[in-house]
Design an enzyme around this catalytic site. Sequence first.
Site, PDB file in Angstrom:
ATOM      1  CD  GLU A 270      -2.242   1.309   2.780  1.00  0.00           C
ATOM      2  OE1 GLU A 270      -2.441   2.588   3.376  1.00  0.00           O
ATOM      3  OE2 GLU A 270      -2.102   0.452   3.779  1.00  0.00           O
TER       4      GLU A 270
ATOM      5  CG  ASP B  76       0.154   7.159  -1.466  1.00  0.00           C
ATOM      6  OD1 ASP B  76      -0.934   7.526  -1.705  1.00  0.00           O
ATOM      7  OD2 ASP B  76       1.171   7.869  -0.881  1.00  0.00           O
TER       8      ASP B  76
ATOM      9  CG  ASP C 136      -5.537   1.467   3.228  1.00  0.00           C
ATOM     10  OD1 ASP C 136      -5.437   2.720   2.777  1.00  0.00           O
ATOM     11  OD2 ASP C 136      -5.899   1.252   4.475  1.00  0.00           O
TER      12      ASP C 136
ATOM     13  CD  GLU D 248      -3.342   4.161  -1.599  1.00  0.00           C
ATOM     14  OE1 GLU D 248      -3.502   5.446  -1.617  1.00  0.00           O
ATOM     15  OE2 GLU D 248      -2.866   3.820  -0.583  1.00  0.00           O
TER      16      GLU D 248
END
Length: 225
Positions: free
Chosen positions: A45, A49, A118, A121
């Site tokens: 995650e 991002d 989450d 990502e």
Amino acid sequence: MKLSAEMKAFEARLGYSFERPELLVRALTHGSISSSTRQDNQRLEFLGDRVLGLVMATALLEADKDATEGQLAPRFNALVRKETCAEVAREADLGAVLKLGRSEMMSGGRRKLALLGDAMEAVIAAVYRDGGFAAAEAVILRLWGARVHQVEADARDAKTALQEWAQARGQTPPRYELVKRSGPDHAPVFTILAELADGRRAEATAGAKRQAEQAAARKLLDSLD
């Protein structure tokens, strides 16, 4: 590792086939199921991002070569925020293949905005690590689709927009107050009051304080003249 039929169907929705399917499995594994082994999606995650941010920043620059940094920043934020990631995850039916612990599953984890965002990502990072930047970029642009071009030039988070509205009229910044917290510890619900100096106010409820503040700010903005 051989993927299940459900995972293969999710690959098809992504438009990407993994050479190392264990990366996809890890990306879809929530910490509630693997806290003892740390084979969950938190590290992916973190990486995803950053990959998403680079892809979106590049796409926005290419889509509008005359836009200033001040114009690009709010568009960028609208594209990479958790709510958008969760929306994309829902469209790809990511929740159907999300691996959760029993308690998280019983509390509706497959529908939770934060968990979906989450995991989306993490999936991006899994594609990046499996196939490189070009593969991740292709998946992101496919899933985000027309959002890149349709996001409004004045898109900004509701709290920022409400503060700008107040400042433009000589008011002090809006205040936010926690009115109520309810629900169990593993699935709390927050009710937030947003209030302007002139007394106008609005309340909203969400599963996270930040989301409730944003929702209250948006509700108040929508009620303004």
